[in-house]
Design an enzyme around this catalytic site. Structure first.
Site, PDB file in Angstrom:
ATOM      1  CD  GLU A   1      -0.624   3.631   3.499  1.00 21.50           C
ATOM      2  OE1 GLU A   1      -0.515   2.213   4.259  1.00 21.50           O
ATOM      3  OE2 GLU A   1       0.219   4.081   3.038  1.00 21.50           O
TER       4      GLU A   1
ATOM      5  CE  LYS B   1      -2.516  -1.117   3.823  1.00 22.91           C
ATOM      6  NZ  LYS B   1      -1.911  -2.252   4.352  1.00 22.91           N
ATOM      7  CB  THR B   2       3.121   2.488   2.193  1.00 22.02           C
ATOM      8  OG1 THR B   2       2.401   2.025   3.238  1.00 22.02           O
ATOM      9  CG2 THR B   2       4.465   3.744   2.610  1.00 22.02           C
TER      10      THR B   2
END
Length: 493
Positions: free
Chosen positions: A172, A128-129
């Site tokens: 995010e 995600k990041t």
């Protein structure tokens, strides 16, 4: 957590929140939100008990930081923001309710900041990041000046949040507590789906169903993106396409909409050819290695393409992608030993990271200093975590970081170290934080790669390891030695 009681995105603006106070403002998620509000010109205060590295930047932007938790911190405040890590009986939470102040979960406050923007929400078990960072940099390269809130700092930008002037808001989206269900994205991205956070979901089927619910919140004019190489992502795409929703996929699979081919990864980086529906988009090169990094970047390329942005912007941004702090972050070299820091704590992401670090190590050895995150995950995935650690040549294991959890007999790192498939002399459980640097200095040799791995606070160890290695070589250190995880003297890159 019951998200049904929360206000969804689109009904409140950030300006409606007035003077904002964030409890536990130093953590990555909360400090990013505070930075976003500050760069938007809103009055922000926060409370903390530890001098996190992010706090200096918040003060420089005009934020008021209280290094205590007390009722007086709420004087003049209109809205109090908390995260899932803050208990409902926290002193400031109770005081906020007594005063009748607006009390919002972090996700609600973030949703307010999204109002009026086209949100690109990045969810998934892994990546995600990094994917959020890549999408943000591509949009920046294309000149759209997006707002963004990321769970880490882009190394080059030096920030995890920014209030931009453009129409896009890149965020995010955290599935750990179901809070991503209050967002209303224009673009929904699900990088992959694997069993995690089962303390919240119970089983994989419930987790996958919740990701599908998240994707169904996508604007009908927008689109959904997922990975064709991931089993959970494929099931998600099939389910949503059967409902008539607009879904695009990426990956090396032959049926992916954006297909990667001729991928090659080395210590110098990764490259591949990209084609969409059979039409070549050219070669994508990045200075960071790993197949997982290539997949994350392909997601960013596909997002840019579907938003109508030039592919050349994606190529240029990814070609200069510096990485994300705590994601394959190079901390330094001391006495011939290269030290990295890596956030991974789930066995799949650990495996990918350690395989990539093996490429970097070359003929040298790979030593991992690992702090497991959460007792339930360490217990339930012990065999998988142990197998991932077995990729390394040597393992130094710290006790599980599980704030608020009660350890049962037989749980924790003492049990995990026994399961790591390495000879006894090549693995060790070190109970005391302050003993770790000396243990690593004793084991590491010139040419080796050492990585500190796991969720915070292990990011604080990297500089201490470098100092221990410098001391071994008879050179003066550059970071504080001997400061434990709560020590203000410790630094975190």
């Amino acid at each position: 957590m019951n998200t049904a009681q929360f206000t969804p995105a689109g009904t409140t603006t950030a300006e409606d929140l007035g003077r904002i106070h964030l409890i536990g403002v130093g953590g990555v998620g909360m400090s990013g939100l505070a930075r976003l509000f500050l760069t938007r010109g809103l009055p922000v205060s926060g409370s903390e008990l530890r001098e996190w590295p992010s706090l200096a930047g918040l003060r420089a932007l005009g934020g008021t930081i209280h290094m205590t938790h007390e009722a007086a911190n709420l004087d003049g405040v209109d809205t109090v923001v908390y995260s899932s890590a803050i208990p409902q009986d926290h002193l400031e939470m109770a005081e906020a309710r007594r005063r009748g102040l607006r009390v919002l979960h972090r996700s609600e406050a973030l949703a307010a900041a999204m109002t009026g923007r086209r949100t690109v929400a990045v969810a998934g078990t892994h990546g995600k990041t990094t994917t959020t960072s890549m999408v943000t940099m591509v949009l920046q390269q294309a000149g759209t000046d997006p707002s963004f809130v990321i769970g880490g700092e882009i190394s080059e930008v030096g920030s995890g949040a920014h209030h931009g002037t453009g129409e896009h808001f890149v965020v995010e989206a955290d599935e750990s507590d179901r809070s991503f269900l209050i967002y209303r994205p224009y673009v929904s991205i699900v990088t992959n789906i694997e069993a995690d956070h089962l303390n919240t979901y119970g089983d994989l089927a419930n987790l996958e169903a919740t990701f599908a619910d998240f994707a169904r919140l996508t604007d009908p004019e927008g689109f959904i993106i997922t990975c064709a190489d991931d089993a959970g992502g494929r099931r998600l795409a099939e389910t949503l396409r059967a409902e008539g929703r607009r879904v695009w996929t990426y990956g090396e699979s032959p049926d992916a909409d954006l297909r990667l081919s001729e991928m090659a990864s080395s210590a110098q980086g990764v490259r591949y050819l990209a084609a969409i529906e059979g039409r070549s988009l050219g070669e994508i090169r990045m200075p960071v290695p790993g197949r997982h990094m290539a997949l994350n970047s392909a997601c960013a390329v596909l997002t840019a393409y579907l938003l109508g942005l030039p592919v050349q912007a994606a190529e240029a941004a990814l070609g200069a992608f510096p990485g994300v702090r705590r994601r394959f972050e190079r901390k330094g070299v001391a006495d011939g030993v290269l030290v990295y820091d890596e956030y991974a704590y789930h066995p799949t992401s650990m495996t990918l990271a350690l395989q990539t670090l093996r490429e970097v190590a070359g003929e040298g050895r790979l030593i991992v200093v690992f702090q497991p995150y959460r007792l339930y995950r360490t217990r339930d995935l012990q065999a998988e975590i142990a197998a991932a650690l077995g990729i390394a040549d040597e393992v130094v294991l710290l006790e599980v970081f599980g704030p608020g959890e009660l350890r049962q007999p037989g749980e924790g790192s003492a049990a995990l170290i026994e399961a790591v498939p390495l000879p006894a002399e090549r693995k060790v459980f070190v109970e005391a934080w302050d003993d770790v640097p000396a243990e690593v200095a004793r084991r590491a040799r010139p040419g080796d790669v050492v990585v500190t791995m796991g969720a915070p606070p292990i990011s604080l160890l990297g500089d201490q390891l470098l100092d221990a290695l410098l001391a071994r070589a008879g050179e003066p250190g550059a970071a504080a030695v001997g400061a434990g995880p709560d020590g203000a003297a410790a630094t975190a890159g």
